[in-house]
Write a protein that holds these residues in place. Sequence first.
Motif, mmCIF file in Angstrom:
data_model
loop_
_atom_site.group_PDB
_atom_site.id
_atom_site.type_symbol
_atom_site.label_atom_id
_atom_site.label_comp_id
_atom_site.label_asym_id
_atom_site.label_seq_id
_atom_site.Cartn_x
_atom_site.Cartn_y
_atom_site.Cartn_z
ATOM 1 N N THR A 28 57.734 52.598 21.412
ATOM 2 C CA THR A 28 56.426 52.988 20.863
ATOM 3 C C THR A 28 55.355 52.027 21.342
ATOM 4 O O THR A 28 55.525 50.808 21.273
ATOM 5 N N CYS A 29 54.247 52.593 21.787
ATOM 6 C CA CYS A 29 53.149 51.780 22.300
ATOM 7 C C CYS A 29 52.441 51.063 21.147
ATOM 8 O O CYS A 29 52.105 51.673 20.138
ATOM 9 N N ALA A 30 52.214 49.779 21.336
ATOM 10 C CA ALA A 30 51.546 48.972 20.310
ATOM 11 C C ALA A 30 50.094 48.736 20.712
ATOM 12 O O ALA A 30 49.644 47.603 20.860
ATOM 13 N N PHE A 31 49.377 49.821 20.935
ATOM 14 C CA PHE A 31 47.957 49.634 21.237
ATOM 15 C C PHE A 31 47.117 50.474 20.288
ATOM 16 O O PHE A 31 46.712 50.004 19.248
ATOM 17 N N CYS A 32 46.889 51.744 20.607
ATOM 18 C CA CYS A 32 45.932 52.496 19.780
ATOM 19 C C CYS A 32 46.624 53.349 18.724
ATOM 20 O O CYS A 32 47.842 53.423 18.665
ATOM 21 N N GLY A 33 45.820 54.007 17.906
ATOM 22 C CA GLY A 33 46.319 54.785 16.773
ATOM 23 C C GLY A 33 47.079 56.043 17.144
ATOM 24 O O GLY A 33 47.531 56.764 16.258
ATOM 25 N N CYS A 34 47.219 56.340 18.453
ATOM 26 C CA CYS A 34 48.061 57.466 18.866
ATOM 27 C C CYS A 34 49.538 57.141 18.695
ATOM 28 O O CYS A 34 50.373 58.036 18.611
ATOM 29 N N ASN A 35 49.878 55.854 18.688
ATOM 30 C CA ASN A 35 51.269 55.380 18.543
ATOM 31 C C ASN A 35 52.240 56.197 19.405
ATOM 32 O O ASN A 35 53.268 56.665 18.900
ATOM 33 N N CYS A 36 51.933 56.374 20.682
ATOM 34 C CA CYS A 36 52.796 57.178 21.558
ATOM 35 C C CYS A 36 54.222 56.612 21.508
ATOM 36 O O CYS A 36 54.436 55.435 21.834
ATOM 37 N N ASP A 37 55.180 57.462 21.122
ATOM 38 C CA ASP A 37 56.550 56.966 20.937
ATOM 39 C C ASP A 37 57.503 57.548 21.978
ATOM 40 O O ASP A 37 58.677 57.746 21.710
ATOM 41 N N HIS B 20 55.065 56.612 31.195
ATOM 42 C CA HIS B 20 54.421 57.549 30.254
ATOM 43 C C HIS B 20 53.206 56.959 29.543
ATOM 44 O O HIS B 20 52.419 57.705 28.991
ATOM 45 N N ALA B 21 53.053 55.646 29.502
ATOM 46 C CA ALA B 21 51.902 55.072 28.799
ATOM 47 C C ALA B 21 50.628 55.289 29.610
ATOM 48 O O ALA B 21 50.669 55.477 30.827
ATOM 49 N N CYS B 22 49.482 55.251 28.917
ATOM 50 C CA CYS B 22 48.201 55.233 29.637
ATOM 51 C C CYS B 22 47.973 53.803 30.153
ATOM 52 O O CYS B 22 48.766 52.902 29.890
ATOM 53 N N ARG B 23 46.868 53.597 30.837
ATOM 54 C CA ARG B 23 46.632 52.268 31.424
ATOM 55 C C ARG B 23 46.433 51.206 30.362
ATOM 56 O O ARG B 23 46.827 50.059 30.542
ATOM 57 N N LEU B 24 45.797 51.595 29.236
ATOM 58 C CA LEU B 24 45.590 50.612 28.163
ATOM 59 C C LEU B 24 46.929 50.155 27.608
ATOM 60 O O LEU B 24 47.198 48.962 27.473
ATOM 61 N N GLY B 25 47.775 51.146 27.278
ATOM 62 C CA GLY B 25 49.074 50.823 26.682
ATOM 63 C C GLY B 25 49.934 50.031 27.639
ATOM 64 O O GLY B 25 50.529 49.013 27.276
ATOM 65 N N ALA B 26 50.015 50.500 28.910
ATOM 66 C CA ALA B 26 50.876 49.830 29.886
ATOM 67 C C ALA B 26 50.435 48.396 30.108
ATOM 68 O O ALA B 26 51.256 47.474 30.195
ATOM 69 N N SER C 253 39.089 55.596 24.543
ATOM 70 C CA SER C 253 39.643 54.747 23.477
ATOM 71 C C SER C 253 41.079 55.106 23.117
ATOM 72 O O SER C 253 41.860 54.252 22.718
ATOM 73 N N HIS C 254 41.441 56.384 23.230
ATOM 74 C CA HIS C 254 42.795 56.863 22.899
ATOM 75 C C HIS C 254 43.207 57.802 24.035
ATOM 76 O O HIS C 254 43.265 59.039 23.869
ATOM 77 N N PRO C 255 43.476 57.235 25.213
ATOM 78 C CA PRO C 255 43.531 58.066 26.426
ATOM 79 C C PRO C 255 44.529 59.224 26.424
ATOM 80 O O PRO C 255 44.315 60.226 27.093
ATOM 81 N N ARG C 256 45.637 59.131 25.666
ATOM 82 C CA ARG C 256 46.607 60.232 25.700
ATOM 83 C C ARG C 256 46.415 61.221 24.540
ATOM 84 O O ARG C 256 47.218 62.137 24.366
HETATM 85 S S1 SF4 Z 1 47.136 56.584 24.136
HETATM 86 FE FE1 SF4 Z 1 47.661 54.882 25.486
HETATM 87 S S2 SF4 Z 1 47.107 53.046 24.316
HETATM 88 FE FE2 SF4 Z 1 47.190 54.743 22.871
HETATM 89 S S3 SF4 Z 1 49.268 54.648 22.011
HETATM 90 FE FE3 SF4 Z 1 49.296 56.128 23.743
HETATM 91 S S4 SF4 Z 1 49.930 54.911 25.508
HETATM 92 FE FE4 SF4 Z 1 49.274 53.479 23.921
#
Ligand code: SF4
Length: 451
Positions: free
Chosen positions: A18-27, A43-49, A166-169
């Motif tokens: 699970t991505c520890a960046f934005c509120g999308c919490n992509c898992d 699979h992460a966006c650039r912010l998450g990666a 701000s929440h790219p995915r």
């Molecule tokens: S949108 Fe990007 S930054 Fe936000 S949780 Fe998903 S991968 Fe992470």
Amino acid sequence: MAYEEPITDYDHIVENCTCAFCGCNCDDLTYLVKDGHVVGVRHACRLGASKVMEDMDQRLMVPMIRDDNGKLVEVDWDSALDKAAELIAGAVRPVFYGWSETSIETMKYGLELGELVGAVLDNQATICHGPSLQAVQNAGYPVMTLGEVKNRADMVVYTGNNAMNSHPRHLGRYSTFPRGYFRKRGRFDRTVVTMDPRYTDTAKMSDIWVGFEQNGDYEFYNAMRAVLRGKKLKKDIISGIPKEDIEELVESMKNVEFGALFFGLGLTHTLSKQRNIDIAISLIQDLNKFAKWNLIPMRGHFNVNGFNIFMAYEMGFPYGVDFSRGYPRYMNGETNTIDLLTREEPDVFMVIAADPGAHFPGGANRHLANIPVIQIDIHWGPSTELADIVLPGSFIGVEAAGTSYRMDGVPIYMKKAIDKPETCRDDEWIVNELLKRVQKIKGVDAKMASK
Ligand code: SF4
């Protein structure tokens, strides 16, 4: 953008992270691990990666205490924890701020510590979606889950928010592009509207852009509600938008099967603040007389919602909770971190998983420069310059497991993928250790305290 070769040199992969960046919490992230480090993220966006593949140059590696010459110097864990516990136990008006980038399990010990010493516990909501939480208390919370949006929404509205940045995915995973159970054709089955003064990247992805004037939110939503209730608009132009366009928009919003409204800091940070959200909630409630509509605040950090849910569940209040009288109190404008700091009330400040040095107004940071600051974090940041004690934690969702809550309130357990650096400790361990040491200083029996 230059072409980057795919990473093929790794030892093993860890799936469903699970991505520890934005509120999308992509898992749905996959980490490529080599020699105990994450060398690639799928699979992460650039912010998450970029967060997951952390920059070790910036990593806080060892506990530090600021010496008499104003320099942070390395110390052992016991010395740093004892000094921090001594400051917390001796404080008259301690504030524990942050929490949005750590786990619920860590918050549990933070709450116990806060109750013990009569601290104020507050999180980033105080400078972010706090006005939304106030509005929810005023007007209600017609909320949905992101799964419902994916499967049902045929109209998606982004207002005061630029999700593409701000929440790219968000658009790709939940709202706009995915094929859902009742939206088999994905993007083709949905109308996307962006309401924002700027022609943002999200507006570019939308079918309709409503570029009302900056600070014109309240008037604009008021006009929409009036039209919805069958009133004639008296002005030809409202917040910079011709009344015919407003009437047309309201008509299309009435005629959907499932509408989803996502709002962001364009509402919480502009004039009227919580009142903008009050009226947006009222608009959604009015729309429900014609069609199914719900909303979700675009929560920022991956666990900012978690702190609010945890505190509301445990103490009845979502943020800015003051234990100084021995019971929880919550008064916006009184017990929020910025108000306390600008009034120069706190005498010890513990910041965990947040960077007030970078994100607080100058007036608030000026007071932080004059009082002892304890920092628990994984990265160097402007707050480290203000810190007197630095306790290096570990990275939730990469080096430590823990629970978080997505922007729609769905809990997600974030797994551990690699070991933390040997010299660092888990956030949960650090806060629990502080609790034990403060209990000892205050002569509190730990077993009795936890009862
Ligand atoms: S949108 Fe990007 S930054 Fe936000 S949780 Fe998903 S991968 Fe992470």
